[in-house]
Design an enzyme around this catalytic site. Structure first.
Site, PDB file in Angstrom:
ATOM      1  CE  LYS A 165      -3.803  -2.138  -0.256  1.00 17.08           C
ATOM      2  NZ  LYS A 165      -4.617  -2.054  -1.500  1.00 17.08           N
ATOM      3  CG  ASP A 193      -3.136  -0.976  -4.723  1.00 12.06           C
ATOM      4  OD1 ASP A 193      -3.440  -0.072  -5.529  1.00 12.06           O
ATOM      5  OD2 ASP A 193      -3.979  -1.618  -4.062  1.00 12.06           O
ATOM      6  CD  GLU A 218      -3.636  -2.993  -7.531  1.00 11.00           C
ATOM      7  OE1 GLU A 218      -4.760  -2.934  -6.983  1.00 11.00           O
ATOM      8  OE2 GLU A 218      -2.836  -3.930  -7.341  1.00 11.00           O
ATOM      9  CG  ASP A 241      -8.793  -2.311  -7.660  1.00 13.25           C
ATOM     10  OD1 ASP A 241      -9.969  -2.615  -7.923  1.00 13.25           O
ATOM     11  OD2 ASP A 241      -8.326  -2.385  -6.509  1.00 13.25           O
ATOM     12  CE  LYS A 265     -10.778  -4.248  -4.335  1.00 16.63           C
ATOM     13  NZ  LYS A 265      -9.565  -4.083  -5.140  1.00 16.63           N
TER      14      LYS A 265
END
Length: 367
Positions: A165, A193, A218, A241, A265
């Protein structure tokens, strides 16, 4: 078979690590999850779960799941839950948008379909395509040394794929990526990400600064157009994403060569019915997926496992075992991590059984 009642349960899911942090200073300490039960006149009940990642990640929030159900659930009474096309059309007619609200209702109907057919969902979603699903571990945003130490700990548990993250200060993020890549083996996967957290110039700086490292980038920026700009500036493998919100954006991204991998997702796109379609389009176009959800417990993890294990391994970049992040068990027979992998439950439908001693009484009921 007809739907006779829909119930919603609210459950708090505390984290083992105490806090999950990502871009722009966002964090969650206790997740608010909604478990859905759909009862039928056959005596079968289908279950599902939806757990948004707070209210600042996507256009979704925990109480919104339950508020949206008040609009949709009454319109499902009397419908056949195994007619998934009709169920989804009825939901779309009752409430425009809000796919995350519809997702647990769709998934609970899939659970009923599997129970009626006496088959696990992995079979109905295409059949078992791999022996187990390999998992990634998300590493909450902290200082570089702490994140690297956590990666080392999870690597010892069998994980070989890590989602770091970032999306904070660009200089700090460069240090985070370098510290974490250094301790990994050459065969391990590292994904940086940003969760939309960088502006375009920050993203450009970071991808240039880590150009010598084996790392995936990402969702660096907030908009699809900004991400596409960064995609065109780097040779690094690129994951999208948050902007892949449905089949329309998937098709647009395929046309623009906007990604090498997507995160699929389940609740973000509206449930298993729509996720299965997007999965099949990705496979047809050679695009691997991280098959997951926004968050959740045992029931979300079961849905992920079924869709992922029904997908050929070449196209499952990774998946998520969210139930290993929390301290609370809400269902029996859920998938359990084993050396960085997981398998689907063996029973019909999702194969899980909610623990109502933990869930308590419904907070909403519709008949």
């Amino acid at each position: 078979m007809k739907i006779t009642a829909v119930h919603a349960y609210q459950v708090d899911l505390p984290l083992k690590e105490g806090r999950y942090s990502w871009s722009n200073g966002n964090f969650v300490e206790v997740f608010d999850s909604t478990v859905v039960a759909i009862e039928t006149d056959s005596g079968l009940t289908g279950y599902a779960e939806c757990c948004p990642l707070g209210s600042a990640y996507l256009p979704s929030y925990a109480r919104g799941v339950r508020a949206g159900m008040e609009e949709i659930a009454p319109k499902l009474i009397g419908l056949d839950p195994t007619n998934l096309g009709a169920i989804n059309r009825a939901m779309d007619a009752a409430l425009r948008g809000h796919p995350y609200v519809k997702a647990p209702l769709d998934i609970a109907c899939w659970d009923l379909l599997g129970k009626a057919a006496n088959l696990p969902l992995v079979t109905l979603l295409g059949g078992t395509a791999q022996d187990e699903v390999r998992l990634y571990r998300a590493i909450s945003q902290e200082d570089p040394e702490t994140m690297a130490a956590k990666i080392a700990s999870y690597k010892a548990e069998g994980y070989t794929k890590f989602q770091l993250k970032v999306g904070g200060n660009a200089d700090d993020d460069i240090d985070r990526i370098r510290a974490c890549r250094t301790i990994l083996d050459d065969t391990d996967i590292l994904v940086a990400d940003a969760n939309t957290g960088w502006t375009r110039h920050e993203a450009a700086r970071v991808v240039d600064a880590v150009s010598d490292l084996d790392v995936y980038i990402e969702q660096p920026c907030a908009t699809y157009e900004e991400c596409l700009s960064i995609r065109n500036r780097t040779a690094k493998p690129f994951v999208m994403d948050e902007n892949i919100t449905g089949l329309d954006m998937l098709v647009r991204g395929l046309g623009d060569d906007a990604f090498d991998v997507i995160n699929l997702k389940i609740s973000k796109v509206g449930g298993l019915t729509k996720a299965r379609t997007m999965r099949d389009v990705c496979v047809a176009h050679g695009i691997p997926m991280t098959i997951e959800d926004t968050w959740g417990g045992d029931i979300v993890t079961a849905a992920i496992a079924h869709l992922a294990q029904a997908t050929p391994s070449d196209f499952v970049f990774s998946a998520t075992d969210f139930n290993s992040y929390g301290t609370k068990t809400i269902a029996a027979n859920a998938p359990k991590r084993d050396n960085g992998g997981m398998k689907t439950p063996s029973g019909p439908g999702l194969g899980i059984e909610p623990d109502f001693d933990v869930l308590g009484k419904p907070v909403l009921s519709f008949r």
